[in-house]
Design a protein around this motif. Structure first.
Motif, PDB file in Angstrom:
ATOM      1  N   SER A   1       0.862  -1.180   0.000  1.00  0.00           N
ATOM      2  CA  SER A   1       0.000   0.000   0.000  1.00  0.00           C
ATOM      3  C   SER A   1       0.901   1.234   0.000  1.00  0.00           C
ATOM      4  O   SER A   1       2.065   1.158   0.391  1.00  0.00           O
ATOM      5  N   GLU A   2       0.367   2.344  -0.472  1.00  0.00           N
ATOM      6  CA  GLU A   2       1.116   3.595  -0.501  1.00  0.00           C
ATOM      7  C   GLU A   2       0.187   4.745  -0.132  1.00  0.00           C
ATOM      8  O   GLU A   2      -0.976   4.759  -0.525  1.00  0.00           O
ATOM      9  N   THR A   3       0.735   5.702   0.617  1.00  0.00           N
ATOM     10  CA  THR A   3       0.018   6.914   0.967  1.00  0.00           C
ATOM     11  C   THR A   3       0.948   8.102   0.744  1.00  0.00           C
ATOM     12  O   THR A   3       2.015   8.171   1.363  1.00  0.00           O
ATOM     13  N   ASN A   4       0.571   8.990  -0.162  1.00  0.00           N
ATOM     14  CA  ASN A   4       1.357  10.209  -0.459  1.00  0.00           C
ATOM     15  C   ASN A   4       2.790   9.904  -0.860  1.00  0.00           C
ATOM     16  O   ASN A   4       3.708  10.656  -0.537  1.00  0.00           O
ATOM     17  N   ASN A   5       3.009   8.834  -1.571  1.00  0.00           N
ATOM     18  CA  ASN A   5       4.344   8.396  -1.974  1.00  0.00           C
ATOM     19  C   ASN A   5       4.701   9.013  -3.328  1.00  0.00           C
ATOM     20  O   ASN A   5       4.157   8.623  -4.345  1.00  0.00           O
TER      21      ASN A   5
END
Length: 96
Positions: free
Chosen positions: A15-19
């Protein structure tokens, strides 16, 4: 070094957040690192995303690698350091 001595670097995120992007960094001694390549990230994701980079000119002997993951706000963090022994081998594939 020729193309047969390339080191292929692979990693994935679950998962990625603000990457914003990854920077693959390389070192000949495992202490002092320099950027090798930037790889654009997915940004935000809840699925597995696979990434790849190539070091076409690894150091003779050992090359050390780490990932620098940078967010859109400029915050960053580093992965663990991994090594690749480039003596007497053909193309290596390693996972970061």
């Amino acid at each position: 070094m020729n193309a047969n001595n390339d080191v292929e670097l692979n990693w994935r995120t679950v998962s990625e957040t603000n990457n914003k992007f990854f920077t693959v960094e390389r070192s000949s001694d495992g202490v002092y690192f320099t950027p090798l390549v930037n790889v654009e990230a997915a940004g935000n994701s809840n699925a597995v995303v696979s990434y790849q980079a190539l070091d076409a000119n690894p150091y003779t002997g050992y090359s050390y690698y780490r990932l620098k993951q940078t967010d859109f706000d400029g915050k960053f963090k580093y992965s663990e350091i991994i090594s690749s022994d480039n003596r007497d081998i053909n193309r290596q594939i390693i996972a970061i």
